[in-house]
Design a protein around this motif. Structure first.
Motif, PDB file in Angstrom:
ATOM      1  N   GLY A 197       0.802  -1.226   0.000  1.00 11.10           N
ATOM      2  CA  GLY A 197       0.000   0.000   0.000  1.00 11.10           C
ATOM      3  C   GLY A 197       0.827   1.265   0.000  1.00 11.10           C
ATOM      4  N   ALA A 198       2.138   1.147  -0.226  1.00 14.66           N
ATOM      5  CA  ALA A 198       3.023   2.317  -0.164  1.00 14.66           C
ATOM      6  C   ALA A 198       2.732   3.326  -1.255  1.00 14.66           C
ATOM      7  CB  ALA A 198       4.486   1.873  -0.250  1.00 14.66           C
ATOM      8  N   LEU A 199       2.143   2.879  -2.373  1.00 14.94           N
ATOM      9  CA  LEU A 199       1.900   3.805  -3.490  1.00 14.94           C
ATOM     10  C   LEU A 199       0.633   4.626  -3.314  1.00 14.94           C
ATOM     11  CD1 LEU A 199       2.955   1.760  -6.648  1.00 14.94           C
ATOM     12  CD2 LEU A 199       4.216   3.547  -5.454  1.00 14.94           C
ATOM     13  N   GLY A 200      -0.217   4.276  -2.390  1.00 14.04           N
ATOM     14  CA  GLY A 200      -1.424   5.071  -2.180  1.00 14.04           C
ATOM     15  C   GLY A 200      -2.415   4.922  -3.318  1.00 14.04           C
ATOM     16  N   GLY A 201      -3.329   5.893  -3.421  1.00 19.00           N
ATOM     17  CA  GLY A 201      -4.376   5.830  -4.437  1.00 19.00           C
ATOM     18  C   GLY A 201      -3.999   6.551  -5.711  1.00 19.00           C
ATOM     19  N   VAL A 202      -4.992   6.660  -6.598  1.00 21.68           N
ATOM     20  CA  VAL A 202      -4.794   7.311  -7.895  1.00 21.68           C
ATOM     21  C   VAL A 202      -4.908   8.822  -7.716  1.00 21.68           C
ATOM     22  CG1 VAL A 202      -5.666   7.525 -10.245  1.00 21.68           C
ATOM     23  CG2 VAL A 202      -5.723   5.306  -9.086  1.00 21.68           C
TER      24      VAL A 202
END
Length: 388
Positions: free
Chosen positions: A222-227
């Motif tokens: 989940g390190a990249l987060g959302g769009v």
């Protein structure tokens, strides 16, 4: 085993030594062959190390090339100022020469006080004295301007000399760094030439497996987060990078026909109207950092502990980059290399309210990131000529 009797192991050892002693000695100049079978994992690690060292050497070359470009401009600027200062000095010297001639021609042994006493019209003499004082002040100003012109010309001459010396030093350093890049590339080429086709396929498979595993772990964390949508400038930079997909990697290249990693990112943002530093290290050092969880398209993702690789974030865990010699600009998973962090060239930019993701050309992800092909840049690489 009783004392005083040689054991079986000792007998065997003596026999082996006897046989070896009787065999003819190999010539000292003949090197023992290296093991033919090397593990794919070991070869992959060696290739990655060589590519990483090559990219570090390339970025050092790029930094020197950028500094040399700036220094050439500084030399030209100082040369123009020195030329102007010398013209001003020539004018000042001419004015002082005329002043000296005038003083010689109007020379008198009488003091201004005696001339005033002997004047028929003292009021007119006082007016003349005022004019004389004003002329004297102008003459003093002329002399001061001459002295100032001489000081400026001398200072500019020294600065121009130092700038030229620095340019020559940078030119020599660039040549040494160019040689280091070529040496690293030869190492890659020699290693590739020693690997058979089957091993090369296994190495490529192994790297793809490692990249896929690293990508899965990064996305799962989940390190990249959302769009997030890009800014207008970020979208423009990303759009330019996508247009370059398929063009070859060439060390030191900034387009339009070929790129290295930071050549692509710096040109993309320059085309968006936001010039950024030329090298990946300077981009990492001077641009504002952004957490991976807040990445938006157009941001720059920086790799390796020494910030020797950089890519443009595409979104959805993908980047556009120029991977390595032998490869072409392409789309890759963000975890194709060890991520150091990310930077944002336009931190004050407002995200677009409406954004349609950029359309990728067919085969945008085709080709291996590792670039296990010809490692030597065409024509011996950039900077092969003399200082320009």
């Amino acid at each position: 085993m009783s004392a005083g009797r040689p054991g079986r192991g000792l007998v065997l050892t003596v026999a082996v030594v006897t046989v070896l002693a009787a065999a003819p000695a190999a010539p000292a100049s003949v090197a023992l062959p290296e093991p033919r079978e090397r593990s794919a994992a070991g070869l992959l690690a060696e290739l990655r190390r060589l590519y990483r060292e090559t990219e570090a050497a390339t970025e050092a070359y790029n930094a020197t090339e950028e500094r040399l470009t700036e220094q050439r401009a500084e030399v030209r600027r100082l040369d123009r100022r020195l030329s102007d200062a010398r013209l001003s000095l020539r004018d000042s010297r001419g004015a002082v020469g005329r002043l000296a001639r005038q003083q010689y021609q109007s020379r008198s042994d009488l003091s201004p006080y005696l001339r005033l006493l002997l004047a028929r019209d003292p009021h007119r003499a006082l007016d003349q004295a005022h004019v004389i004082r004003r002329v004297s002040r102008e003459r003093a100003g002329t002399v001061r301007r001459l002295a100032g012109s001489e000081r400026r010309a001398d200072a500019l001459a020294r600065a121009a000399r130092r700038a030229l010396d620095e340019r020559l030093s940078l030119t020599a350093r660039r040549g040494r760094e160019r040689d280091v890049v070529r040496e690293r590339l030869r190492g890659v080429e020699e290693l590739l030439a020693s690997i058979g086709d089957d091993q090369l396929r296994r190495i490529s498979e192994l790297e793809r497996e490692r990249t896929a595993g690293a990508q899965r772990r990064l996305l799962a964390s989940g390190a990249l987060g959302g769009v997030r949508p890009p800014t207008e400038d970020g979208a423009a930079a990303l759009g330019y990078a996508v247009e370059q997909i398929g063009k070859p990697y060439e060390w030191g290249a900034e387009g339009p026909d070929a790129y290295d990693c930071s050549g692509l990112t710096s040109r993309a943002w320059a085309r968006a109207g936001r010039p950024v530093p030329r090298t990946s290290q300077e981009q990492w050092k001077r641009l504002p950092r952004v957490p991976l969880g807040r990445l938006r398209p157009g941001d720059l993702v920086v790799y390796f502990p020494r910030a020797t690789h950089v890519a443009v974030y595409l979104g959805a865990g993908l980047v556009v980059h120029a991977p390595r010699p032998g490869a072409a600009v392409k789309v890759s998973p963000i975890a194709a290399n060890p991520v150091l962090g990310a930077v944002r060239p336009d931190p004050e930019g407002r995200p677009l309210t409406r954004y349609t993701p950029v359309r990728l050309p067919e085969g945008a992800s085709a080709g291996a990131d590792e670039g296990y092909g010809s490692a030597v840049a065409p024509g011996g690489g950039p900077g092969a000529g003399a200082d320009r």
